[in-house]
Design a protein around this motif. Structure first.
Motif, PDB file in Angstrom:
ATOM      1  N   ASP A 296       0.822  -1.222   0.000  1.00 16.24           N
ATOM      2  CA  ASP A 296       0.000   0.000   0.000  1.00 16.24           C
ATOM      3  C   ASP A 296       0.846   1.259   0.000  1.00 16.24           C
ATOM      4  O   ASP A 296       0.320   2.372   0.091  1.00 16.24           O
ATOM      5  CB  ASP A 296      -0.957   0.003   1.195  1.00 16.24           C
ATOM      6  N   GLY A 297       2.181   1.102  -0.109  1.00 13.70           N
ATOM      7  CA  GLY A 297       3.079   2.249  -0.185  1.00 13.70           C
ATOM      8  C   GLY A 297       3.659   2.692   1.136  1.00 13.70           C
ATOM      9  O   GLY A 297       4.587   3.514   1.165  1.00 13.70           O
ATOM     10  N   SER A 298       3.159   2.170   2.258  1.00 17.47           N
ATOM     11  CA  SER A 298       3.686   2.557   3.566  1.00 17.47           C
ATOM     12  C   SER A 298       5.038   1.903   3.823  1.00 17.47           C
ATOM     13  O   SER A 298       5.342   0.833   3.294  1.00 17.47           O
ATOM     14  CB  SER A 298       2.692   2.181   4.663  1.00 17.47           C
ATOM     15  N   THR A 299       5.843   2.530   4.656  1.00 15.88           N
ATOM     16  CA  THR A 299       7.188   2.039   4.946  1.00 15.88           C
ATOM     17  C   THR A 299       7.146   0.860   5.917  1.00 15.88           C
ATOM     18  O   THR A 299       6.386   0.865   6.884  1.00 15.88           O
ATOM     19  CB  THR A 299       8.039   3.168   5.561  1.00 15.88           C
ATOM     20  N   MET A 300       7.966  -0.150   5.656  1.00 15.18           N
ATOM     21  CA  MET A 300       8.138  -1.258   6.584  1.00 15.18           C
ATOM     22  C   MET A 300       9.391  -0.988   7.397  1.00 15.18           C
ATOM     23  O   MET A 300      10.468  -0.777   6.846  1.00 15.18           O
ATOM     24  CB  MET A 300       8.293  -2.581   5.825  1.00 15.18           C
ATOM     25  N   ASP A 301       9.247  -0.986   8.722  1.00 14.19           N
ATOM     26  CA  ASP A 301      10.414  -0.751   9.564  1.00 14.19           C
ATOM     27  C   ASP A 301      10.335  -1.617  10.815  1.00 14.19           C
ATOM     28  O   ASP A 301       9.477  -2.501  10.931  1.00 14.19           O
ATOM     29  CB  ASP A 301      10.572   0.730   9.918  1.00 14.19           C
TER      30      ASP A 301
END
Length: 489
Positions: free
Chosen positions: A96-101
Motif C-alpha cells: 500500500d506504499g507505507s514504509t516497513m520498519d
C-alpha cells in the motif's frame, strides 16, 4: 516489391516482442486456501500462495532448505545465544506504499506471541522475552534462553511481517512486502497476484500469476494436457506422470518434501523394547520394493529421521539395508521366531498400500502382522495419544522435527537420555558448523538404536510446461515460490 519488404516486416514483428518469453503463469493447486493470512491459519495451501510471493519474514527458506536473509539483511547473536539483533533492509515498503520498519516487526512478533494470538504455530514465538526497536532499521529480540534455531523459526510462513494498519484484513486482502501483490480471489476457482513494481529487491520475471484450484485428479490431468494450467507443483495423479514424461512438451519435477515416512515401532511394548527385534524388522524391509509397490517408484530411501535435501543430511540407509538373513538371525538370537505384531494404518495411500507391502516382507522373515485400517481420528486417539499399537506407518511432515525423539512420552516412546542431552545442546548452540555436527550425530544415534524403520522421504511430484524454469524441486516448506520462475524462449 512484396519479397523485398518481407525481411523488414519479419524484423518489425520480432522487435515488437511477439517472440518474447511469456511473463504470466497459471499454477494448479489441489486445495483452496481457507484464507490468505499465514499468521492466522494452519492450512498448507495458504503458504502455497503467499509465502515469498506476497509476504516475507526476517529470514526465509531457500530451495534447498537452508535459511537465508529475508527482510533482515543480516543479524548478530550475543555470546550467550539469547539476544538476536536483526538489521533490516532499507527502503522496504508494503504494497500500500507505507514504509516497513522495525515497529512493524515488533508488532508482528508481539502479535504472534500474545496471549490471544490465533497463530497456528504460536510455539515458534514462546521463547521471545522482549522485542525492542532502537532505530527504524534495527530490531533486538531477547529470548528467555539460548535458541540456535531462532533464525529457522523466523523463516516459517507463520512469522511473516505485517503492518498493524492492514493485518486485520490479511485473510481476504493480504498486504505484504513481497515481489507480488494480491490482485483477486474468485473463491472456489482461483487466486491472482501481480508483480509489485515497487519491490525493494530483485524484480521477478513474471508479471502475473494465477493459482487455479483443481481438486479432481482427472481434471488436473486434463487441464495440464490442454494447457489451461502451466504447472502443477504437487500433481495429484502420479499414476499419469509417465504420460507426461513421454511428452517433450512437459517436464516432470520429482523432489522431496519434509515428510519422513517411517514404520514406527512402540519402543516400550515387548518385544519391541528389544533393539534386536527392531533391527530385525528394519533389515526385513526392501525400501525400493516398497517405493515401487506403494509409491509408483517415487520417493527417496532414508536411513534416519532427516530429509535428504538438507545440507546436514547423512545417508545411513546402508546401516539398515535389506538383509532378510540377518533379520532372521537377529530374531532367533532374541528368541522371537514366531512373532505376531499389530500393524495400524492411517488413511493415506502411502500407509495403506505400504502396509500391504511391508506385511508381506515381514512375513518372509517369520513375522506375522494383523493389519487394522484406522481413520485419522481413530489413529490419533488410539496410536498417537493412546500408544496402543505395535507398528504403524506415518509420514512426519513438520520441518526439522528430529527433536521428537527427545520426547519419552511421544507415541513411539523412545527414551534415551543421551539423545535428549544432544537435543538440549543443539537448542543452545548458535554456531552453524557445530549445529550441523550435532544434527549429524542425532541422525546416527537414532539409526544406531533402530528406533523406527526409516522408509522414505515423501516425494513431491510435479508437472510443468517444459519451457518453465525456476520452480522448486524440493519442498523445504509448503510454498510455490515464484521469485525465480521464468519462461524460456
Amino acid at each position: 516489391m512484396f519479397h523485398r519488404l518481407l525481411p523488414a516486416v519479419a524484423f518489425a514483428v520480432a522487435a515488437s516482442g511477439a517472440f518474447a518469453a511469456r511473463d504470466d503463469i497459471t499454477i494448479g493447486m489441489g486445495l483452496e486456501p481457507p484464507n490468505l493470512d499465514p499468521t492466522a491459519g494452519a492450512a498448507a495451501a495458504i503458504d502455497e500462495v503467499v509465502y515469498a510471493n506476497i509476504f516475507e519474514g526476517l529470514t526465509r527458506f531457500a530451495h534447498d532448505g537452508s535459511i537465508v536473509p529475508g527482510l533482515a539483511e543480516s543479524w548478530d547473536v550475543s555470546e550467550d545465544g539469547t539476544v538476536y539483533t536483526f538489521h533490516l533492509h532499507d527502503g522496504v515498503t508494503f504494497h500500500d506504499g507505507s514504509t516497513m520498519d522495525g515497529e512493524d516487526v515488533k508488532f508482528s512478533l508481539d502479535r504472534a506471541r500474545a496471549e490471544d494470538s490465533t497463530n497456528a504455530q504460536k510455539a515458534l514465538f514462546t521463547g521471545i522475552d522482549s522485542v525492542e526497536v532502537p532505530d527504524p532499521l534495527t530490531v533486538v529480540v531477547t529470548l528467555s534462553g539460548p535458541d540456535g534455531a531462532f533464525p529457522f523459526k523466523m523463516a516459517w510462513g507463520d512469522a511473516v511481517i505485517l503492518a498493524p494498519e492492514t493485518a486485520g484484513e490479511a485473510a481476504t486482502n493480504p498486504v505484504g512486502t513481497g515481489p507480488f501483490k494480491f490482485s483477486d480471489w474468485v473463491q472456489g476457482d482461483r487466486v491472482e497476484i501481480v508483480r509489485n513494481g515497487a519491490y525493494w529487491g530483485e524484480a521477478p520475471a513474471l508479471a502475473k500469476a494465477t493459482f487455479k484450484i483443481i481438486s479432481d485428479p482427472n481434471a488436473a490431468f486434463a487441464a495440464m494436457m490442454a494447457g489451461d494450467v502451466d504447472a502443477f507443483p504437487r500433481f495429484p495423479a502420479p499414476e499419469t506422470l509417465q504420460q507426461f514424461q513421454a511428452n517433450p512438451m512437459f517436464s516432470v519435477i520429482v523432489g522431496s518434501t519434509e515428510g519422513e515416512t517411517i514404520l514406527a515401532m512402540n519402543n516400550k511394548q515387548p518385544p519391541l523394547d528389544d533393539k534386536r527385534v527392531r533391527e530385525a524388522i528394519a533389515h526385513a524391509i526392501d525400501r525400493q520394493a516398497l517405493i515401487d509397490g506403494a509409491m509408483q517408484g517415487y520417493g527417496t530411501p532414508i536411513g534416519s529421521h532427516f530429509p535428504p535435501h538438507s545440507p546436514d543430511y547423512v545417508d545411513l540407509t546402508g546401516q539398515s539395508a535389506f538383509d532378510p538373513e540377518a533379520s532372521k538371525a537377529l530374531l532367533e538370537e532374541a528368541g522371537q521366531t514366531d512373532l505376531k505384531l499389530r500393524l495400524a494404518l492411517p488413511p493415506p495411500d502411502y500407509a495403506r498400500r505400504g502396509g500391504e507391502v511391508i506385511a508381506a516382507q515381514l512375513r518372509d522373515v517369520g513375522i506375522d502382522t494383523e493389519i487394522t485400517n484406522l481413520e485419522w481420528a481413530q489413529w490419533l486417539e488410539q496410536v498417537f495419544k493412546g500408544k496402543d499399537f505395535d507398528l504403524t506407518i506415518v509420514s512426519h511432515t513438520e520441518p526439522a522435527d528430529i527433536n521428537i525423539y527427545a520426547r519419552p512420552d511421544y507415541y513411539f516412546q523412545y527414551d534415551n537420555p543421551d539423545f535428549q542431552a544432544l537435543m538440549e545442546e543443539l537448542n543452545t548452540t548458535t554456531d552453524e558448523a557445530k549445529r550441523s555436527e550435532l544434527l549429524k550425530s542425532a541422525q546416527q544415534m537414532i539409526a544406531d538404536d533402530y528406533v523406527n524403520a526409516f522408509l522414505f522421504q515423501l516425494p513431491k511430484t510435479g508437472v510443468a510446461n517444459a519451457k518453465i524454469e525456476g520452480l522448486w524441486e524440493n519442498a523445504p516448506t509448503q510454498a510455490n515460490d515464484l521469485t525465480g520462475v521464468h519462461w524460456t524462449d
